[in-house]
Enzyme design. Structure first.
Site, short mmCIF file in Angstrom:
data_model
loop_
_atom_site.label_atom_id
_atom_site.label_comp_id
_atom_site.label_asym_id
_atom_site.label_seq_id
_atom_site.Cartn_x
_atom_site.Cartn_y
_atom_site.Cartn_z
N SER A 25 47.22 36.84 32.09
CA SER A 25 46.37 37.36 31.02
C SER A 25 44.91 37.27 31.46
O SER A 25 44.52 36.29 32.12
CB SER A 25 46.57 36.51 29.76
OG SER A 25 45.61 36.82 28.78
N LYS A 26 44.13 38.28 31.10
CA LYS A 26 42.69 38.17 31.38
C LYS A 26 42.10 37.42 30.17
O LYS A 26 41.46 38.00 29.29
CB LYS A 26 42.07 39.56 31.58
CG LYS A 26 40.76 39.50 32.33
CD LYS A 26 40.37 40.86 32.86
CE LYS A 26 38.87 40.95 33.13
NZ LYS A 26 38.35 40.02 34.13
N ALA A 27 42.44 36.14 30.13
CA ALA A 27 42.10 35.29 29.00
C ALA A 27 40.78 34.56 29.28
O ALA A 27 40.58 34.04 30.37
CB ALA A 27 43.22 34.27 28.79
N TYR A 86 38.47 31.44 32.64
CA TYR A 86 37.21 31.60 33.38
C TYR A 86 36.36 30.34 33.40
O TYR A 86 35.35 30.28 34.11
CB TYR A 86 36.43 32.80 32.82
CG TYR A 86 37.09 34.08 33.29
CD1 TYR A 86 36.70 34.69 34.48
CD2 TYR A 86 38.17 34.61 32.61
CE1 TYR A 86 37.33 35.81 34.95
CE2 TYR A 86 38.83 35.74 33.07
CZ TYR A 86 38.40 36.34 34.25
OH TYR A 86 39.04 37.45 34.73
#
Ligand code: PMP
Length: 290
Positions: A158-160, A164
């Site tokens: 997931s680009k959660a 980051y």
């Protein structure tokens, strides 16, 4: 270096069903997304009035939400229309699109199943991620202290937003030592990726890239693998050990923001910007503008 702050600009941002003046696209400070990182996002580039791989990005946004149990209340076609409206309202032909979703303020604890899923789309003019001078020599990387987590420790596909946190910490740490970006290893100690771009190496004419089993299989990564295939460059996807780094001929990164960025140094290993990197960078730049 910080430019204009992102909350104090002219223009329009689409948020929860309406186009709002940029400075009025706000959420309350007691929202789940802010406190618990229940947020997913996309980064896309607009070239000559066209968003590169726009539908793929919209699909990934929805999938990122699904992985986190956040059902984004829009389908791909609706997201596509919104992105087009945002570009038009902001009179952009080249730039960056940020579509994102987050949990609202209805609950402020771990359980958040009845929170509203908010969605917004912003866009702004944005040049190269790494400056032009570095482009010719290649950027510098230093191996990060933080590792990419295992697939059973984090929602790695997931680009959660929460994923980051270790990227920002890693990048700050190496920037303080004069490097451009951090090279992150995975939980097993294999080479994974940089803080916002995938990793490629060239050895004896073969393009090598780590198997994306615990980090994003980037849209740019997939594009570059396809371009290499069209050019007859053999591609090998496999685990890469850090002690192989000294034996590579070329290294580059790929990502929507980074595009194809040559790497000139990793720790004490130096690389030249070689023919495979240059050929793929050129082909990518042609493709995104075609
Ligand atoms: N890895 C990370 C951690 C990223 O943030 C990105 C940028 N989205 C990528 C890889 C590359 O993905 P893409 O090519 O889809 O932009």
């Amino acid at each position: 270096m910080a430019g204009l702050p992102f909350d104090d600009r002219d223009g329009f941002i689409w948020m929860d069903g309406e186009m709002r003046p940029w400075r009025e696209a706000k959420t309350h400070i007691l929202c789940h997304g802010l406190h618990y990182a229940s947020a997913v996002f996309e980064g896309e580039r607009l070239y000559n009035g066209k968003i590169f791989k726009s539908r793929e990005h919209a699909a990934r946004l929805i999938e990122s939400g699904n992985i986190l149990g956040m059902k984004i209340p829009l389908c791909i076609d609706e997201i596509e229309t919104i992105k087009q409206d945002v570009i038009k309202e902001n009179k952009l032909t080249d730039g960056y699109i940020r579509a994102f979703a987050w949990r609202g303020s209805e609950q402020m604890a771990i359980s958040a199943s009845v929170t509203k899923i908010h969605v917004a789309v912003a866009a702004w003019a944005w040049g190269a991620y790494f400056d032009a001078e570095k482009r010719d020599k290649g950027i510098t990387l230093k191996t990060a202290v933080w590792h990419r987590p295992a697939p059973d420790c984090a929602p790695v596909q997931s680009k959660a937003a929460g994923l980051y946190m270790i990227c920002t910490m890693s990048k700050h740490r190496v920037e303080a030592e004069g490097y451009d970006d951090a090279l992150m290893l995975d939980y097993r100690g294999y080479v994974a990726e940089a803080t916002s771009a995938n990793f490629f190496a060239v050895k004896d004419g073969v393009l090598l890239t780590p198997t994306p089993d615990c980090f994003l299989n980037g849209i740019t990564r997939q594009t570059v693998i396809a371009l290499a295939g069209e050019m007859g460059v053999p591609v090998e996807e496999r685990h890469i050990k850090p002690d192989e780094l000294g034996g590579f001929d070329e290294i580059f990164l790929t990502g929507t923001a980074a595009e194809v960025t040559a790497v000139g140094r990793i720790d004490d290993h130096k690389y030249t910007v070689g023919p495979v990197t240059k050929k793929l960078r050129e082909a990518y730049e042609t493709l995104v503008r075609s």
